[in-house]
Design a protein around this motif. Structure first.
Motif, PDB file in Angstrom:
ATOM      1  N   VAL A   1       0.856  -1.185   0.000  1.00 38.50           N
ATOM      2  CA  VAL A   1       0.000   0.000   0.000  1.00 38.50           C
ATOM      3  C   VAL A   1       0.889   1.232   0.000  1.00 38.50           C
ATOM      4  O   VAL A   1       1.685   1.426   0.920  1.00 38.50           O
TER       5      VAL A   1
ATOM      6  N   VAL B   1      -2.641   4.734  -3.407  1.00 46.00           N
ATOM      7  CA  VAL B   1      -4.037   4.551  -3.046  1.00 46.00           C
ATOM      8  C   VAL B   1      -4.751   5.906  -3.031  1.00 46.00           C
ATOM      9  O   VAL B   1      -4.261   6.873  -2.439  1.00 46.00           O
TER      10      VAL B   1
ATOM     11  N   TRP C   1      -6.284   8.256   0.806  1.00 40.59           N
ATOM     12  CA  TRP C   1      -5.505   7.468   1.755  1.00 40.59           C
ATOM     13  C   TRP C   1      -6.061   7.532   3.169  1.00 40.59           C
ATOM     14  O   TRP C   1      -5.828   6.618   3.981  1.00 40.59           O
TER      15      TRP C   1
ATOM     16  N   VAL D   1      -8.047   4.476   3.981  1.00 38.05           N
ATOM     17  CA  VAL D   1      -7.233   3.298   4.261  1.00 38.05           C
ATOM     18  C   VAL D   1      -6.646   3.403   5.662  1.00 38.05           C
ATOM     19  O   VAL D   1      -6.527   2.405   6.377  1.00 38.05           O
TER      20      VAL D   1
ATOM     21  N   ALA E   1     -10.453  -4.520   2.854  1.00 34.99           N
ATOM     22  CA  ALA E   1     -10.216  -3.126   2.474  1.00 34.99           C
ATOM     23  C   ALA E   1      -8.721  -2.866   2.287  1.00 34.99           C
ATOM     24  O   ALA E   1      -8.321  -2.134   1.376  1.00 34.99           O
ATOM     25  N   TRP E   2      -7.895  -3.466   3.126  1.00 35.71           N
ATOM     26  CA  TRP E   2      -6.451  -3.303   2.990  1.00 35.71           C
ATOM     27  C   TRP E   2      -5.959  -3.960   1.707  1.00 35.71           C
ATOM     28  O   TRP E   2      -5.166  -3.379   0.960  1.00 35.71           O
TER      29      TRP E   2
ATOM     30  N   ALA F   1      -6.422  -2.041  -1.377  1.00 37.31           N
ATOM     31  CA  ALA F   1      -5.564  -0.857  -1.505  1.00 37.31           C
ATOM     32  C   ALA F   1      -4.147  -1.207  -1.936  1.00 37.31           C
ATOM     33  O   ALA F   1      -3.381  -0.318  -2.303  1.00 37.31           O
TER      34      ALA F   1
END
Length: 329
Positions: free
Chosen positions: A132, A147, A150, A153, A244-245, A248
């Motif tokens: 990421v 990303v 950010w 995230v 979600a991570w 990204a």
């Protein structure tokens, strides 16, 4: 508000998630933390093992300059406190990486024609990929290597950390429930999303101890369902936020030896010896042993991305790269 005590974090999920940060994101994160009066999810993530953060070597000195620029431009925050937070809290946890000599990526080649200052961070992200990349630079976002948004995230990272603390508590609860469940608890810790292992462990324990429970079978069933709900819920939350991570992350894992060694060391809980590194690599990279050990030694010494914090033990980047004896009143 912030403690200056530093200990090496341990990954909560078996190995670290990797984040690469540019100057603008770190400066904004610091000022936002000062405004809220508490550390950000990025800092907490690095402290508690949810995240391992990396920066190109030039970002180390750029952050104080950008903070000073923001203050001159009218942003309202205490500059001295912001600098102290950078040097005392962020720097001890970040891995500062020399990107000299790293290979160019396709994205780096493209952006080199627009802004050479973006090349180093793309080289670092390329060798650690998938990773990421936290950046506020519009060019990096436009090319799809950083990303977008950010801050979202960062928020997801905070939720992952909270869920993983719950996972740690759940596995500890299982361990205390009976010696026969220790193996299942270790499995759940190694694979936090494996809620099924936890469910099985709870069920086995309830069955084996059914004669000791004073209530009827209906009570036993209710007990099992409630225990399953309480114990497995953190695993479900962790799996949800983990998606979600993953979404990204950018870049594909390189198959070359440099990328494989860099990824291995970046995620390792502790610096590794050459013997341990070689043993963790694919079979094709291990034989003949003596020749591959010599080749690995040349690789580690050739690229300054690798660093020995102790003789014979290697990691990616230097940690706790402080300025000389800073003093704040």
């Amino acid at each position: 508000m912030y403690s200056s005590f530093y200990t090496r974090p341990r990954p909560l999920a078996g190995r670290f998630r990797l984040g690469v940060f540019d100057t603008s994101v770190l400066a904004q994160d610091i000022t936002a933390a000062l405004k809220r009066g508490r550390p950000s999810s990025i800092l907490d993530g690095m402290r508690y093992g949810t995240l391992r953060g990396f920066i190109p070597h030039y970002v180390w000195a750029e952050v104080p300059r950008v903070l000073a620029d923001l203050r001159r431009e009218g942003r309202v925050f205490d500059l001295a406190t912001a600098e102290m937070l950078w040097w005392q809290q962020y720097v001890p946890l970040l891995h500062v990486v020399s990107v000299t000599g790293l290979p160019m990526t396709e994205a780096a080649d493209k952006l080199a024609q627009e802004d050479l200052s973006d090349v180093g961070i793309l080289q670092l992200a390329g060798v650690l990929a998938p990773v990421v990349l936290f950046a506020a630079d519009p060019d990096l976002i436009r090319h799809g290597v950083a990303v977008p948004k950010w801050g979202r995230v960062r928020a997801a990272l905070g939720r992952i950390g909270a869920a993983e603390q719950g996972v740690r508590g759940s596995t500890a609860t299982i361990e205390l429930s009976g010696r026969g469940l220790i193996g299942a608890a270790r499995l759940a810790r190694a694979h936090p999303v494996a809620a099924g292992a936890v469910a099985a462990a709870v069920g086995i324990y309830a069955y084996r101890n059914r004669a000791r429970l004073p209530e009827t079978r209906a009570t036993l069933a209710q007990f099992g369902m409630e225990a399953l709900k309480v114990v497995s819920e953190p695993f479900a939350r962790q799996e949800l936020h983990e998606r979600a991570w993953k979404e990204a992350e950018r870049g594909a894992a390189g198959s070359d030896l440099l990328s494989q060694v860099a990824r291995l060391l970046a995620r390792a809980p502790e610096p590794m010896t050459r013997t341990a590194i070689l043993a963790a690599l694919p079979a094709w990279a291990q034989e003949p042993h003596r020749r591959q050990m010599a080749g690995l030694e040349r690789l580690l010494h050739r690229f300054p991305v690798f660093h020995q914090p102790a003789p014979g033990r290697w990691q990616v980047g230097r940690t706790n790269v402080q300025i000389s004896a800073p003093r704040w009143g």
